[in-house]
Design an enzyme around this catalytic site. Sequence first.
Site, mmCIF file in Angstrom:
data_model
loop_
_atom_site.group_PDB
_atom_site.id
_atom_site.type_symbol
_atom_site.label_atom_id
_atom_site.label_comp_id
_atom_site.label_asym_id
_atom_site.label_seq_id
_atom_site.Cartn_x
_atom_site.Cartn_y
_atom_site.Cartn_z
ATOM 1 N N ARG A 51 0.692 -1.115 0.001
ATOM 2 C CA ARG A 51 0.075 -0.272 0.067
ATOM 3 C C ARG A 51 0.937 1.222 0.055
ATOM 4 N NH1 ARG A 51 -5.198 -1.022 3.754
ATOM 5 N NH2 ARG A 51 -6.102 -2.561 2.606
ATOM 6 N N ASP A 162 -14.894 10.174 8.874
ATOM 7 C CA ASP A 162 -14.049 8.944 8.424
ATOM 8 C C ASP A 162 -12.461 9.763 8.679
ATOM 9 O OD1 ASP A 162 -14.115 5.780 7.102
ATOM 10 O OD2 ASP A 162 -12.200 6.937 6.816
#
Length: 290
Positions: A51, A162
């Site tokens: 990632r 978020d």
Amino acid sequence: MSALAVTTQSPFDVAHDFAYHRDDFQALSALIYADAGIVMPEGKAMLIYSRLTKYLRDRAVSTFAQYIDLLNRDPQERRRAISALTTNHTKFFRENHHFEHFARDVRPGLIRRALGGGRVRMWSAGCSSGEEVYSLAMTLLGEDQVMARRIAGSDIALLASDLADHVLETGRAAIYPSIGTAEMPARLKQNWAKVEGANIVISDAVRDLVRFRQLNLLGNWPLKGMFDVIFCRNVMIYFDEPTKEKLLDRLCAKLQPGGFLYIGHSERLVGPAVRRCDPVGPTIYRKHDA
Ligand SMILES: C[S@@+](CC[C@H](N)C(=O)[O-])C[C@H]1O[C@@H](n2cnc3c(N)ncnc32)[C@H](O)[C@@H]1O
């Protein structure tokens, strides 16, 4: 060695495009735990590697040690890296029994209050790309368009928060591949989404109810007022026990007396919140009346 013996090679024993050692993994794992509460055991070492390589490339660094050094100096890069390490899987009407419970047992009372001039607030905490909060807003507006117009005109608002900026952007854009809308009830889809090519676009009536906001559930919550309904689903699965207990206690404190908390199917209520809320359905809790 027997024919059945299995050798497991550590991910740190092999050569990588970007130099990556166990102490790099440990530093990154400590960083995401400190910043986001997310626990990343060694089994996730290659997930972290894959990632983050894009960011190493972007910043023209060739080793993870250099990148970690950068993260310790550059708060913006650190925020990008943490966002990239979050898992954002979600879908419309995921765990549909929550929306059925909301429609049947919660919505009528909230609508009565809102149409009588009262205030209604709901929160999708850890909303990812918005499918959860839009499912809730669509359920709230419902099947009857005339009633929906009255509801939309009352004092009702949904907060969707978020940690990760990239998912909030998707939520704000409110455009999703049609292929991911299979679980959306046909009537609600017809009322509250428009098909455009291979996508659906969420209607303005639904979007206008929702405000997206970046918020770390571990940090300060500069949120005024209390909520009637909180969805915090599939967020705590990444946290350890003390973090779960503290978060649930804080979520419970932000619920109105009699308010409802919905958590993910593999999560459970733990810590002091247990004494303040009663289970009223699978992974659904109601805070005690005042
Ligand atoms: C698996 S998704 C769940 C989305 C949605 N609630 C659902 O159940 O479909 C988990 C979300 O929690 C967010 N998250 C993880 N740690 C967080 C934190 N400390 N503060 C806020 N959000 C966090 C992630 O960015 C991710 O988008």
